[in-house]
Design a protein around this motif. Structure first.
Motif, PDB file in Angstrom:
ATOM      1  N   VAL A  32      42.530 -66.179 117.789  1.00 18.38           N
ATOM      2  CA  VAL A  32      43.201 -66.809 116.642  1.00 18.38           C
ATOM      3  C   VAL A  32      43.168 -65.804 115.499  1.00 18.38           C
ATOM      4  CG1 VAL A  32      43.253 -68.795 115.105  1.00 18.38           C
ATOM      5  CG2 VAL A  32      42.375 -69.058 117.428  1.00 18.38           C
ATOM      6  N   GLY A  47      44.267 -64.930 111.464  1.00 15.27           N
ATOM      7  CA  GLY A  47      44.764 -65.332 110.149  1.00 15.27           C
ATOM      8  C   GLY A  47      45.356 -64.090 109.508  1.00 15.27           C
ATOM      9  N   GLY A  48      44.655 -63.580 108.482  1.00 14.59           N
ATOM     10  CA  GLY A  48      45.116 -62.351 107.825  1.00 14.59           C
ATOM     11  C   GLY A  48      44.542 -61.088 108.446  1.00 14.59           C
ATOM     12  N   GLY A  49      43.697 -61.225 109.460  1.00 19.60           N
ATOM     13  CA  GLY A  49      43.111 -60.040 110.111  1.00 19.60           C
ATOM     14  C   GLY A  49      42.245 -59.217 109.156  1.00 19.60           C
ATOM     15  N   SER A  50      41.612 -59.894 108.173  1.00 21.37           N
ATOM     16  CA  SER A  50      40.824 -59.140 107.192  1.00 21.37           C
ATOM     17  C   SER A  50      39.323 -59.160 107.491  1.00 21.37           C
ATOM     18  CB  SER A  50      41.087 -59.669 105.773  1.00 21.37           C
ATOM     19  OG  SER A  50      40.634 -60.999 105.653  1.00 21.37           O
ATOM     20  N   ASN A  51      38.974 -59.711 108.641  1.00 21.71           N
ATOM     21  CA  ASN A  51      37.560 -59.681 109.032  1.00 21.71           C
ATOM     22  C   ASN A  51      37.429 -59.339 110.509  1.00 21.71           C
ATOM     23  OD1 ASN A  51      34.920 -59.808 108.145  1.00 21.71           O
ATOM     24  ND2 ASN A  51      34.655 -61.923 108.778  1.00 21.71           N
ATOM     25  N   PRO A  57      40.500 -61.586 100.482  1.00 28.36           N
ATOM     26  CA  PRO A  57      41.678 -61.551 101.347  1.00 28.36           C
ATOM     27  C   PRO A  57      41.614 -62.613 102.452  1.00 28.36           C
ATOM     28  CG  PRO A  57      40.658 -59.378 101.154  1.00 28.36           C
ATOM     29  CD  PRO A  57      39.688 -60.377 100.600  1.00 28.36           C
ATOM     30  N   SER A  95      43.191 -65.876 105.083  1.00 28.36           N
ATOM     31  CA  SER A  95      43.871 -67.170 105.116  1.00 28.36           C
ATOM     32  C   SER A  95      42.908 -68.312 104.813  1.00 28.36           C
ATOM     33  CB  SER A  95      44.452 -67.374 106.520  1.00 28.36           C
ATOM     34  OG  SER A  95      43.390 -67.396 107.462  1.00 28.36           O
ATOM     35  N   GLN A 146      33.379 -68.152 108.515  1.00 26.76           N
ATOM     36  CA  GLN A 146      32.132 -67.494 108.097  1.00 26.76           C
ATOM     37  C   GLN A 146      31.644 -68.039 106.746  1.00 26.76           C
ATOM     38  OE1 GLN A 146      32.040 -63.338 107.352  1.00 26.76           O
ATOM     39  NE2 GLN A 146      33.518 -63.401 105.691  1.00 26.76           N
ATOM     40  N   ILE A 164      33.077 -68.318 103.672  1.00 22.55           N
ATOM     41  CA  ILE A 164      33.282 -67.191 102.748  1.00 22.55           C
ATOM     42  C   ILE A 164      32.515 -67.417 101.449  1.00 22.55           C
ATOM     43  CG2 ILE A 164      35.497 -66.392 103.641  1.00 22.55           C
ATOM     44  CD1 ILE A 164      36.862 -67.875 101.296  1.00 22.55           C
ATOM     45  N   GLY A 165      32.082 -66.327 100.875  1.00 19.59           N
ATOM     46  CA  GLY A 165      31.296 -66.451  99.653  1.00 19.59           C
ATOM     47  C   GLY A 165      31.424 -65.214  98.788  1.00 19.59           C
ATOM     48  N   ILE A 170      41.420 -74.138 113.507  1.00 20.39           N
ATOM     49  CA  ILE A 170      41.499 -74.879 112.241  1.00 20.39           C
ATOM     50  C   ILE A 170      42.952 -74.919 111.781  1.00 20.39           C
ATOM     51  CG2 ILE A 170      40.779 -74.861 109.797  1.00 20.39           C
ATOM     52  CD1 ILE A 170      38.062 -73.760 110.856  1.00 20.39           C
ATOM     53  N   ARG A 198      35.893 -57.047  91.460  1.00 23.11           N
ATOM     54  CA  ARG A 198      36.202 -56.764  92.877  1.00 23.11           C
ATOM     55  C   ARG A 198      37.051 -55.496  93.001  1.00 23.11           C
ATOM     56  NH1 ARG A 198      35.194 -61.053  96.516  1.00 23.11           N
ATOM     57  NH2 ARG A 198      36.462 -59.851  97.951  1.00 23.11           N
TER      58      ARG A 198
HETATM   59  P1  FAD Z   1      40.808 -63.110 110.377  1.00 23.88           P
HETATM   60  O1  FAD Z   1      40.247 -61.761 110.143  1.00 23.88           O
HETATM   61  O2  FAD Z   1      42.192 -63.215 110.862  1.00 23.88           O
HETATM   62  O3  FAD Z   1      39.835 -63.903 111.366  1.00 23.88           O
HETATM   63  C1  FAD Z   1      38.445 -63.932 111.142  1.00 23.88           C
HETATM   64  C2  FAD Z   1      37.782 -64.829 112.208  1.00 23.88           C
HETATM   65  O4  FAD Z   1      38.206 -66.173 112.044  1.00 23.88           O
HETATM   66  C3  FAD Z   1      38.177 -64.467 113.639  1.00 23.88           C
HETATM   67  O5  FAD Z   1      37.092 -64.777 114.488  1.00 23.88           O
HETATM   68  C4  FAD Z   1      39.343 -65.410 113.942  1.00 23.88           C
HETATM   69  O6  FAD Z   1      39.520 -65.660 115.313  1.00 23.88           O
HETATM   70  C5  FAD Z   1      38.891 -66.647 113.196  1.00 23.88           C
HETATM   71  N1  FAD Z   1      39.986 -67.475 112.699  1.00 23.88           N
HETATM   72  C6  FAD Z   1      40.943 -67.114 111.796  1.00 23.88           C
HETATM   73  N2  FAD Z   1      41.727 -68.161 111.505  1.00 23.88           N
HETATM   74  C7  FAD Z   1      41.272 -69.200 112.240  1.00 23.88           C
HETATM   75  C8  FAD Z   1      41.682 -70.558 112.397  1.00 23.88           C
HETATM   76  N3  FAD Z   1      42.723 -71.075 111.713  1.00 23.88           N
HETATM   77  N4  FAD Z   1      41.001 -71.351 113.264  1.00 23.88           N
HETATM   78  C9  FAD Z   1      39.957 -70.862 113.964  1.00 23.88           C
HETATM   79  N5  FAD Z   1      39.531 -69.581 113.870  1.00 23.88           N
HETATM   80  C10 FAD Z   1      40.178 -68.767 113.013  1.00 23.88           C
HETATM   81  N6  FAD Z   1      34.559 -62.333 102.900  1.00 23.88           N
HETATM   82  C11 FAD Z   1      33.716 -63.058 102.133  1.00 23.88           C
HETATM   83  O7  FAD Z   1      33.135 -64.040 102.607  1.00 23.88           O
HETATM   84  N7  FAD Z   1      33.465 -62.715 100.843  1.00 23.88           N
HETATM   85  C12 FAD Z   1      34.055 -61.667 100.244  1.00 23.88           C
HETATM   86  O8  FAD Z   1      33.815 -61.399  99.078  1.00 23.88           O
HETATM   87  C13 FAD Z   1      34.957 -60.886 101.021  1.00 23.88           C
HETATM   88  N8  FAD Z   1      35.559 -59.791 100.486  1.00 23.88           N
HETATM   89  C14 FAD Z   1      36.421 -59.052 101.229  1.00 23.88           C
HETATM   90  C15 FAD Z   1      37.045 -57.961 100.627  1.00 23.88           C
HETATM   91  C16 FAD Z   1      37.955 -57.182 101.348  1.00 23.88           C
HETATM   92  C17 FAD Z   1      38.621 -56.016 100.684  1.00 23.88           C
HETATM   93  C18 FAD Z   1      38.257 -57.535 102.696  1.00 23.88           C
HETATM   94  C19 FAD Z   1      39.261 -56.744 103.464  1.00 23.88           C
HETATM   95  C20 FAD Z   1      37.620 -58.605 103.305  1.00 23.88           C
HETATM   96  C21 FAD Z   1      36.691 -59.381 102.575  1.00 23.88           C
HETATM   97  N9  FAD Z   1      36.032 -60.484 103.135  1.00 23.88           N
HETATM   98  C22 FAD Z   1      35.188 -61.257 102.366  1.00 23.88           C
HETATM   99  C23 FAD Z   1      36.241 -60.848 104.544  1.00 23.88           C
HETATM  100  C24 FAD Z   1      37.490 -61.732 104.767  1.00 23.88           C
HETATM  101  O9  FAD Z   1      38.307 -61.741 103.630  1.00 23.88           O
HETATM  102  C25 FAD Z   1      37.086 -63.167 105.105  1.00 23.88           C
HETATM  103  O10 FAD Z   1      36.254 -63.217 106.234  1.00 23.88           O
HETATM  104  C26 FAD Z   1      38.313 -64.048 105.368  1.00 23.88           C
HETATM  105  O11 FAD Z   1      37.943 -65.411 105.452  1.00 23.88           O
HETATM  106  C27 FAD Z   1      39.035 -63.651 106.650  1.00 23.88           C
HETATM  107  O12 FAD Z   1      40.268 -64.346 106.683  1.00 23.88           O
HETATM  108  P2  FAD Z   1      41.408 -63.923 107.704  1.00 23.88           P
HETATM  109  O13 FAD Z   1      42.452 -64.978 107.651  1.00 23.88           O
HETATM  110  O14 FAD Z   1      41.837 -62.542 107.427  1.00 23.88           O
HETATM  111  O15 FAD Z   1      40.619 -64.005 109.083  1.00 23.88           O
END
Ligand code: FAD
Ligand code: EPU
Length: 338
Positions: A50, A52-56, A116, A118, A125, A127-128, A178, A223
Protein backbone atom coordinates in the motif's frame (compact mmCIF):
# COMPACT_ATOMS: atom_id res chain seq x y z
CA UNK A 1 -13.42 -0.73 -14.09
CA UNK A 2 -10.05 -0.65 -12.30
CA UNK A 3 -6.97 -0.01 -14.41
CA UNK A 4 -4.09 -2.30 -13.47
CA UNK A 5 -0.86 -1.08 -15.02
CA UNK A 6 2.29 -3.15 -15.48
CA UNK A 7 5.99 -2.36 -15.02
CA UNK A 8 5.42 1.09 -13.58
CA UNK A 9 8.39 3.24 -12.51
CA UNK A 10 8.03 4.29 -8.86
CA UNK A 11 10.61 7.05 -9.10
CA UNK A 12 8.03 9.80 -8.74
CA UNK A 13 6.12 7.88 -6.09
CA UNK A 14 8.82 7.80 -3.39
CA UNK A 15 10.51 10.82 -1.83
CA UNK A 16 13.92 9.12 -1.89
CA UNK A 17 13.56 9.25 -5.69
CA UNK A 18 14.68 5.63 -6.06
CA UNK A 19 14.09 4.30 -9.54
CA UNK A 20 12.39 1.01 -8.62
CA UNK A 21 9.64 -0.64 -10.66
CA UNK A 22 6.31 -2.14 -9.64
CA UNK A 23 5.25 -5.27 -11.49
CA UNK A 24 1.59 -4.19 -11.13
CA UNK A 25 0.18 -0.83 -10.06
CA UNK A 26 -3.36 0.32 -9.30
CA UNK A 27 -4.83 3.64 -8.11
CA UNK A 28 -7.68 3.48 -5.60
CA UNK A 29 -10.02 6.50 -5.64
CA UNK A 30 -12.91 5.03 -3.68
CA UNK A 31 -13.26 2.42 -0.93
CA UNK A 32 -15.49 0.35 -3.29
CA UNK A 33 -12.50 0.00 -5.63
CA UNK A 34 -10.87 -2.15 -2.96
CA UNK A 35 -13.86 -4.51 -2.87
CA UNK A 36 -13.70 -4.81 -6.64
CA UNK A 37 -9.95 -5.39 -6.61
CA UNK A 38 -9.99 -8.15 -4.01
CA UNK A 39 -12.92 -10.01 -5.56
CA UNK A 40 -10.25 -11.28 -7.94
CA UNK A 41 -8.27 -14.03 -6.12
CA UNK A 42 -5.17 -13.15 -8.16
CA UNK A 43 -4.74 -9.92 -6.16
CA UNK A 44 -5.73 -11.54 -2.84
CA UNK A 45 -2.81 -13.93 -3.17
CA UNK A 46 -0.22 -11.61 -4.63
CA UNK A 47 2.39 -9.73 -2.61
CA UNK A 48 1.02 -6.23 -2.04
CA UNK A 49 2.31 -2.83 -1.04
CA UNK A 50 0.00 0.00 0.00
CA UNK A 51 1.47 3.31 -1.08
CA UNK A 52 0.57 6.82 0.06
CA UNK A 53 3.10 9.55 -0.66
CA UNK A 54 6.07 7.17 -0.47
CA UNK A 55 7.75 9.46 2.08
CA UNK A 56 8.61 6.74 4.58
CA UNK A 57 9.90 4.02 2.27
CA UNK A 58 13.15 2.82 0.80
CA UNK A 59 12.94 0.57 -2.25
CA UNK A 60 15.98 -1.70 -2.15
CA UNK A 61 14.82 -3.55 -5.25
CA UNK A 62 11.95 -3.65 -7.74
CA UNK A 63 8.60 -4.62 -6.23
CA UNK A 64 7.52 -7.93 -7.70
CA UNK A 65 3.84 -7.60 -6.79
CA UNK A 66 0.91 -5.19 -6.74
CA UNK A 67 1.38 -1.60 -5.58
CA UNK A 68 -1.91 -0.12 -4.34
CA UNK A 69 -1.68 3.65 -4.51
CA UNK A 70 -4.23 5.35 -2.24
CA UNK A 71 -5.99 8.29 -3.81
CA UNK A 72 -9.27 8.48 -1.85
CA UNK A 73 -10.04 12.18 -1.48
CA UNK A 74 -12.44 14.31 0.54
CA UNK A 75 -12.46 16.32 3.75
CA UNK A 76 -15.66 16.63 5.79
CA UNK A 77 -16.28 18.32 9.10
CA UNK A 78 -18.97 18.55 11.74
CA UNK A 79 -19.04 21.12 14.52
CA UNK A 80 -20.46 20.11 17.90
CA UNK A 81 -20.29 22.94 20.44
CA UNK A 82 -16.58 23.49 20.92
CA UNK A 83 -15.45 20.34 19.14
CA UNK A 84 -14.81 19.85 15.45
CA UNK A 85 -14.85 16.37 14.00
CA UNK A 86 -12.89 16.31 10.76
CA UNK A 87 -12.77 13.23 8.54
CA UNK A 88 -10.37 12.98 5.60
CA UNK A 89 -9.86 10.40 2.86
CA UNK A 90 -6.66 8.32 3.01
CA UNK A 91 -5.35 9.86 -0.21
CA UNK A 92 -5.54 13.46 0.97
CA UNK A 93 -2.13 15.09 1.33
CA UNK A 94 -1.41 15.42 5.06
CA UNK A 95 -0.24 19.02 4.87
CA UNK A 96 -3.30 20.04 2.82
CA UNK A 97 -5.44 18.77 5.68
CA UNK A 98 -3.32 20.69 8.21
CA UNK A 99 -3.67 23.87 6.14
CA UNK A 100 -7.43 23.35 5.80
CA UNK A 101 -7.75 23.06 9.60
CA UNK A 102 -5.42 25.98 10.38
CA UNK A 103 -7.27 28.22 7.88
CA UNK A 104 -10.63 27.35 9.45
CA UNK A 105 -9.15 27.74 12.96
CA UNK A 106 -9.76 24.11 13.90
CA UNK A 107 -7.00 23.59 16.46
CA UNK A 108 -4.93 20.44 17.00
CA UNK A 109 -2.91 19.65 13.88
CA UNK A 110 -0.76 22.80 13.72
CA UNK A 111 2.36 21.26 15.34
CA UNK A 112 2.23 18.55 12.65
CA UNK A 113 2.56 21.08 9.83
CA UNK A 114 4.64 20.22 6.77
CA UNK A 115 5.02 16.49 7.48
CA UNK A 116 5.06 14.90 4.03
CA UNK A 117 2.77 12.06 2.99
CA UNK A 118 -0.88 11.10 3.07
CA UNK A 119 -3.62 11.11 5.68
CA UNK A 120 -4.01 7.32 5.35
CA UNK A 121 -0.43 6.64 6.41
CA UNK A 122 -0.57 8.94 9.44
CA UNK A 123 -1.82 6.26 11.88
CA UNK A 124 0.66 3.62 10.65
CA UNK A 125 3.62 5.04 12.55
CA UNK A 126 1.61 7.49 14.69
CA UNK A 127 3.31 10.49 13.06
CA UNK A 128 4.71 13.00 15.47
CA UNK A 129 6.61 16.26 15.61
CA UNK A 130 7.22 19.28 17.83
CA UNK A 131 5.46 17.92 20.89
CA UNK A 132 2.34 16.39 19.30
CA UNK A 133 1.63 12.90 18.00
CA UNK A 134 -1.27 11.68 15.90
CA UNK A 135 -2.61 9.80 18.96
CA UNK A 136 -3.32 13.19 20.59
CA UNK A 137 -5.73 14.25 17.84
CA UNK A 138 -7.14 11.14 16.17
CA UNK A 139 -10.64 9.95 17.03
CA UNK A 140 -10.82 6.83 14.85
CA UNK A 141 -9.95 5.47 11.44
CA UNK A 142 -11.70 3.29 8.92
CA UNK A 143 -9.87 0.44 7.30
CA UNK A 144 -10.64 -2.18 4.66
CA UNK A 145 -9.95 -5.72 5.84
CA UNK A 146 -8.53 -7.61 2.88
CA UNK A 147 -9.57 -11.11 4.05
CA UNK A 148 -13.25 -10.25 4.67
CA UNK A 149 -13.52 -7.38 2.16
CA UNK A 150 -15.30 -5.27 4.77
CA UNK A 151 -14.63 -1.87 6.29
CA UNK A 152 -13.94 -1.78 10.04
CA UNK A 153 -13.72 1.17 12.38
CA UNK A 154 -10.74 1.39 14.74
CA UNK A 155 -11.22 3.67 17.72
CA UNK A 156 -8.05 5.41 18.90
CA UNK A 157 -7.56 2.82 21.69
CA UNK A 158 -7.77 -0.05 19.17
CA UNK A 159 -4.80 1.36 17.26
CA UNK A 160 -2.33 0.75 20.15
CA UNK A 161 -0.29 3.79 19.36
CA UNK A 162 3.26 4.13 20.64
CA UNK A 163 6.31 6.14 19.63
CA UNK A 164 6.44 5.68 15.84
CA UNK A 165 4.30 2.58 16.31
CA UNK A 166 0.76 1.17 15.98
CA UNK A 167 -1.10 -2.12 15.64
CA UNK A 168 -0.88 -1.67 11.85
CA UNK A 169 2.90 -2.15 12.01
CA UNK A 170 2.56 -5.23 14.23
CA UNK A 171 -0.29 -7.78 14.58
CA UNK A 172 -2.31 -6.31 11.72
CA UNK A 173 0.59 -5.64 9.35
CA UNK A 174 -0.54 -6.14 5.75
CA UNK A 175 -4.11 -7.08 6.75
CA UNK A 176 -5.88 -3.70 6.54
CA UNK A 177 -5.88 -0.72 4.21
CA UNK A 178 -6.81 2.57 5.87
CA UNK A 179 -9.47 4.38 3.86
CA UNK A 180 -10.16 7.45 6.05
CA UNK A 181 -9.13 9.04 9.33
CA UNK A 182 -11.29 11.07 11.74
CA UNK A 183 -9.83 13.73 14.02
CA UNK A 184 -11.21 15.43 17.13
CA UNK A 185 -10.17 19.08 16.99
CA UNK A 186 -11.18 22.15 18.91
CA UNK A 187 -12.48 25.65 18.30
CA UNK A 188 -10.72 26.91 21.46
CA UNK A 189 -7.00 26.44 20.84
CA UNK A 190 -4.74 25.10 23.54
CA UNK A 191 -1.45 25.79 21.76
CA UNK A 192 1.37 23.32 22.49
CA UNK A 193 4.61 25.26 22.90
CA UNK A 194 6.70 23.00 25.13
CA UNK A 195 9.10 21.92 22.33
CA UNK A 196 12.07 24.25 22.95
CA UNK A 197 12.65 25.28 19.34
CA UNK A 198 9.05 26.59 19.03
CA UNK A 199 9.41 28.85 22.06
CA UNK A 200 12.74 30.22 20.83
CA UNK A 201 11.38 31.02 17.37
CA UNK A 202 8.24 32.70 18.78
CA UNK A 203 10.42 34.84 21.05
CA UNK A 204 12.61 35.80 18.10
CA UNK A 205 9.48 36.93 16.26
CA UNK A 206 8.20 38.83 19.33
CA UNK A 207 5.00 36.77 19.47
CA UNK A 208 3.68 36.45 23.04
CA UNK A 209 0.13 35.07 22.43
CA UNK A 210 0.54 32.76 19.46
CA UNK A 211 -2.40 31.68 17.33
CA UNK A 212 -2.48 28.24 15.72
CA UNK A 213 -1.45 29.96 12.49
CA UNK A 214 1.66 31.32 14.25
CA UNK A 215 2.50 27.83 15.54
CA UNK A 216 2.03 26.33 12.08
CA UNK A 217 4.29 28.98 10.52
CA UNK A 218 6.98 28.61 13.18
CA UNK A 219 7.00 24.80 12.93
CA UNK A 220 7.19 25.03 9.13
CA UNK A 221 10.10 27.48 9.41
CA UNK A 222 12.05 25.22 11.79
CA UNK A 223 11.44 22.18 9.60
CA UNK A 224 12.63 23.92 6.44
CA UNK A 225 15.83 25.03 8.20
CA UNK A 226 16.69 21.51 9.36
CA UNK A 227 15.30 19.05 6.86
CA UNK A 228 16.10 18.63 3.16
CA UNK A 229 13.22 19.27 0.75
CA UNK A 230 12.48 15.94 -0.99
CA UNK A 231 11.64 17.75 -4.23
CA UNK A 232 15.34 18.66 -4.57
CA UNK A 233 17.19 16.17 -2.31
CA UNK A 234 15.70 12.69 -2.02
CA UNK A 235 15.09 11.55 1.57
CA UNK A 236 12.49 9.98 3.85
CA UNK A 237 12.92 12.14 6.97
CA UNK A 238 14.48 10.49 10.03
CA UNK A 239 15.94 7.21 8.83
CA UNK A 240 16.13 5.73 12.36
CA UNK A 241 13.99 5.99 15.47
CA UNK A 242 15.38 7.76 18.50
CA UNK A 243 16.40 4.76 20.64
CA UNK A 244 14.46 4.24 23.87
CA UNK A 245 16.61 2.43 26.44
CA UNK A 246 16.27 1.44 30.10
CA UNK A 247 17.61 3.72 32.83
CA UNK A 248 20.32 1.15 33.61
CA UNK A 249 21.45 1.06 29.98
CA UNK A 250 21.36 4.85 29.93
CA UNK A 251 23.60 5.09 33.02
CA UNK A 252 26.27 3.10 31.17
CA UNK A 253 26.15 5.38 28.12
CA UNK A 254 26.04 8.48 30.33
CA UNK A 255 29.06 7.37 32.39
CA UNK A 256 31.25 7.43 29.26
CA UNK A 257 29.45 10.26 27.43
CA UNK A 258 28.01 12.72 29.96
CA UNK A 259 26.98 15.13 27.19
CA UNK A 260 24.65 12.56 25.51
CA UNK A 261 21.40 14.29 24.38
CA UNK A 262 18.48 12.53 26.05
CA UNK A 263 14.86 12.95 27.17
CA UNK A 264 12.66 11.17 29.72
CA UNK A 265 10.39 8.51 28.17
CA UNK A 266 8.18 7.11 30.94
CA UNK A 267 10.37 4.73 32.97
CA UNK A 268 12.93 4.73 30.16
CA UNK A 269 15.20 7.23 28.46
CA UNK A 270 15.09 8.36 24.82
CA UNK A 271 18.39 9.25 23.16
CA UNK A 272 18.75 11.66 20.24
CA UNK A 273 19.83 9.37 17.40
CA UNK A 274 21.01 12.41 15.39
CA UNK A 275 23.50 13.19 18.16
CA UNK A 276 24.78 9.60 18.33
CA UNK A 277 25.25 9.53 14.56
CA UNK A 278 26.96 12.93 14.50
CA UNK A 279 29.38 11.82 17.26
CA UNK A 280 30.42 8.92 15.03
CA UNK A 281 31.50 11.44 12.40
CA UNK A 282 28.72 10.85 9.90
CA UNK A 283 27.07 14.27 9.79
CA UNK A 284 27.13 15.74 6.28
CA UNK A 285 29.29 12.88 4.95
CA UNK A 286 28.88 12.04 1.26
CA UNK A 287 29.46 8.45 0.12
CA UNK A 288 28.98 7.96 -3.61
CA UNK A 289 25.42 9.09 -4.41
CA UNK A 290 24.26 9.02 -0.83
CA UNK A 291 25.12 10.45 2.58
CA UNK A 292 23.68 12.10 5.68
CA UNK A 293 22.14 15.59 5.68
CA UNK A 294 24.45 18.44 6.64
CA UNK A 295 21.96 19.94 9.14
CA UNK A 296 20.49 16.70 10.52
CA UNK A 297 22.57 13.52 10.72
CA UNK A 298 19.45 11.38 11.27
CA UNK A 299 18.34 12.01 7.69
CA UNK A 300 19.94 9.92 4.92
CA UNK A 301 19.81 11.50 1.48
CA UNK A 302 20.00 10.66 -2.20
CA UNK A 303 22.36 13.20 -3.78
CA UNK A 304 21.17 12.00 -7.20
CA UNK A 305 21.17 8.60 -8.83
CA UNK A 306 21.51 6.57 -5.61
CA UNK A 307 20.16 3.04 -5.53
CA UNK A 308 18.15 1.75 -2.60
CA UNK A 309 20.97 -0.71 -1.91
CA UNK A 310 23.49 2.11 -1.51
CA UNK A 311 21.28 3.93 0.99
CA UNK A 312 20.57 0.70 2.84
CA UNK A 313 24.27 -0.16 2.99
CA UNK A 314 25.04 3.30 4.44
CA UNK A 315 22.33 2.76 7.07
CA UNK A 316 23.95 -0.56 8.06
CA UNK A 317 27.35 1.11 8.42
CA UNK A 318 25.80 3.78 10.65
CA UNK A 319 24.09 1.15 12.83
CA UNK A 320 27.43 -0.68 13.22
CA UNK A 321 29.41 2.40 14.17
CA UNK A 322 26.82 3.71 16.67
CA UNK A 323 26.70 0.25 18.26
CA UNK A 324 30.50 0.05 18.46
CA UNK A 325 30.87 3.50 20.02
CA UNK A 326 27.83 3.60 22.35
CA UNK A 327 26.54 0.01 22.65
CA UNK A 328 23.15 1.31 21.44
CA UNK A 329 21.30 -0.41 18.60
CA UNK A 330 19.57 1.92 16.17
CA UNK A 331 16.34 0.70 14.60
CA UNK A 332 15.30 1.85 11.12
CA UNK A 333 12.17 3.99 11.09
CA UNK A 334 11.82 3.98 7.30
CA UNK A 335 9.98 0.98 5.78
CA UNK A 336 12.47 -1.12 3.82
CA UNK A 337 10.91 -2.63 0.70
CA UNK A 338 13.11 -5.57 -0.28
P1 FAD B 1 4.20 5.85 2.62
O1 FAD B 1 5.65 6.11 2.67
O2 FAD B 1 3.56 5.75 1.30
O3 FAD B 1 3.89 4.53 3.46
C1 FAD B 1 4.41 4.36 4.76
C2 FAD B 1 3.89 3.04 5.35
O4 FAD B 1 2.48 3.12 5.53
C3 FAD B 1 4.09 1.84 4.43
O5 FAD B 1 4.27 0.69 5.24
C4 FAD B 1 2.77 1.73 3.67
O6 FAD B 1 2.50 0.43 3.19
C5 FAD B 1 1.80 2.14 4.76
N1 FAD B 1 0.59 2.79 4.27
C6 FAD B 1 0.51 3.96 3.57
N2 FAD B 1 -0.77 4.30 3.37
C7 FAD B 1 -1.52 3.32 3.93
C8 FAD B 1 -2.92 3.09 4.04
N3 FAD B 1 -3.83 3.95 3.53
N4 FAD B 1 -3.35 1.97 4.67
C9 FAD B 1 -2.47 1.09 5.18
N5 FAD B 1 -1.13 1.25 5.10
C10 FAD B 1 -0.66 2.35 4.49
N6 FAD B 1 7.24 11.39 10.07
C11 FAD B 1 6.90 11.79 11.32
O7 FAD B 1 6.25 11.04 12.05
N7 FAD B 1 7.28 12.99 11.80
C12 FAD B 1 7.99 13.88 11.07
O8 FAD B 1 8.30 14.96 11.54
C13 FAD B 1 8.36 13.49 9.75
N8 FAD B 1 9.11 14.32 8.98
C14 FAD B 1 9.46 13.96 7.72
C15 FAD B 1 10.19 14.85 6.95
C16 FAD B 1 10.55 14.53 5.64
C17 FAD B 1 11.33 15.51 4.82
C18 FAD B 1 10.14 13.27 5.09
C19 FAD B 1 10.48 12.93 3.68
C20 FAD B 1 9.43 12.37 5.87
C21 FAD B 1 9.08 12.70 7.20
N9 FAD B 1 8.35 11.83 8.02
C22 FAD B 1 7.96 12.22 9.28
C23 FAD B 1 7.96 10.49 7.54
C24 FAD B 1 6.66 10.49 6.71
O9 FAD B 1 6.29 11.79 6.35
C25 FAD B 1 5.52 9.85 7.50
O10 FAD B 1 5.83 8.55 7.90
C26 FAD B 1 4.22 9.81 6.68
O11 FAD B 1 3.12 9.43 7.49
C27 FAD B 1 4.33 8.84 5.51
O12 FAD B 1 3.19 9.04 4.68
P2 FAD B 1 3.15 8.44 3.21
O13 FAD B 1 1.76 8.62 2.71
O14 FAD B 1 4.23 9.02 2.40
O15 FAD B 1 3.42 6.90 3.51
N1 EPU C 1 21.10 16.36 17.11
C1 EPU C 1 22.47 16.42 16.92
N2 EPU C 1 22.95 16.29 15.65
C2 EPU C 1 22.14 16.11 14.58
C3 EPU C 1 20.76 16.05 14.77
C4 EPU C 1 20.24 16.18 16.05
O1 EPU C 1 23.23 16.57 17.87
O2 EPU C 1 22.67 16.02 13.46
C5 EPU C 1 20.58 16.50 18.49
C6 EPU C 1 20.42 17.98 18.91
O3 EPU C 1 20.79 18.07 20.27
C7 EPU C 1 18.94 18.22 18.77
C8 EPU C 1 18.36 16.85 19.11
O4 EPU C 1 19.30 15.91 18.59
O5 EPU C 1 18.49 19.20 19.66
C9 EPU C 1 16.98 16.59 18.52
O6 EPU C 1 17.00 16.90 17.13
P1 EPU C 1 15.66 17.39 16.38
O7 EPU C 1 14.96 18.43 17.18
O8 EPU C 1 16.01 17.71 14.97
O9 EPU C 1 14.72 16.13 16.43
P2 EPU C 1 14.99 14.58 16.21
O10 EPU C 1 14.87 13.91 17.53
O11 EPU C 1 16.25 14.37 15.44
C10 EPU C 1 12.50 13.96 15.91
C11 EPU C 1 11.68 13.16 14.94
C12 EPU C 1 11.37 14.00 13.73
C13 EPU C 1 10.58 15.22 14.18
C14 EPU C 1 11.43 16.02 15.17
C15 EPU C 1 10.68 17.19 15.77
C16 EPU C 1 12.22 10.83 15.25
C17 EPU C 1 12.92 9.64 14.73
N3 EPU C 1 12.38 11.95 14.55
O12 EPU C 1 13.75 14.21 15.30
O13 EPU C 1 10.56 13.23 12.85
O14 EPU C 1 10.25 16.05 13.08
O15 EPU C 1 11.81 15.16 16.26
O16 EPU C 1 9.72 16.72 16.65
O17 EPU C 1 11.55 10.75 16.29
C18 EPU C 1 10.63 11.69 11.02
O18 EPU C 1 10.08 10.88 11.76
O19 EPU C 1 10.90 11.44 9.82
C19 EPU C 1 10.99 13.01 11.55
C20 EPU C 1 11.61 13.94 10.83
Amino acid sequence: MLQIQQNVSLRNFNTFGIDAKAKYFVEISHADDLTELFLDPQWQQMERLVLGGGSNMLFVQDFDGLVIRMNIRGIEHRINHDEVHVEAGAGEVWNDLVNFCVTHEYAGLENLSLIPGSVGASPIQNIGAYGVELKDVIESCQAFEIASRTIKTFAKEDCRFGYRDSIFKNELKGKYIITSVKFRLSLTPDVKLHYGAIKEELEKRGITSPTIKDVSQVVSHIRVSKLPDPSTIGNAGSFFKNPVITKEAFEKVHAHHPEVVHYPAGDDVKLAAGWLIEQCGWKGKVLGHTGTWKNQALVLVNHGGATGEEVYSLSSQIIDSVYTKFGVLLEREVNIIA
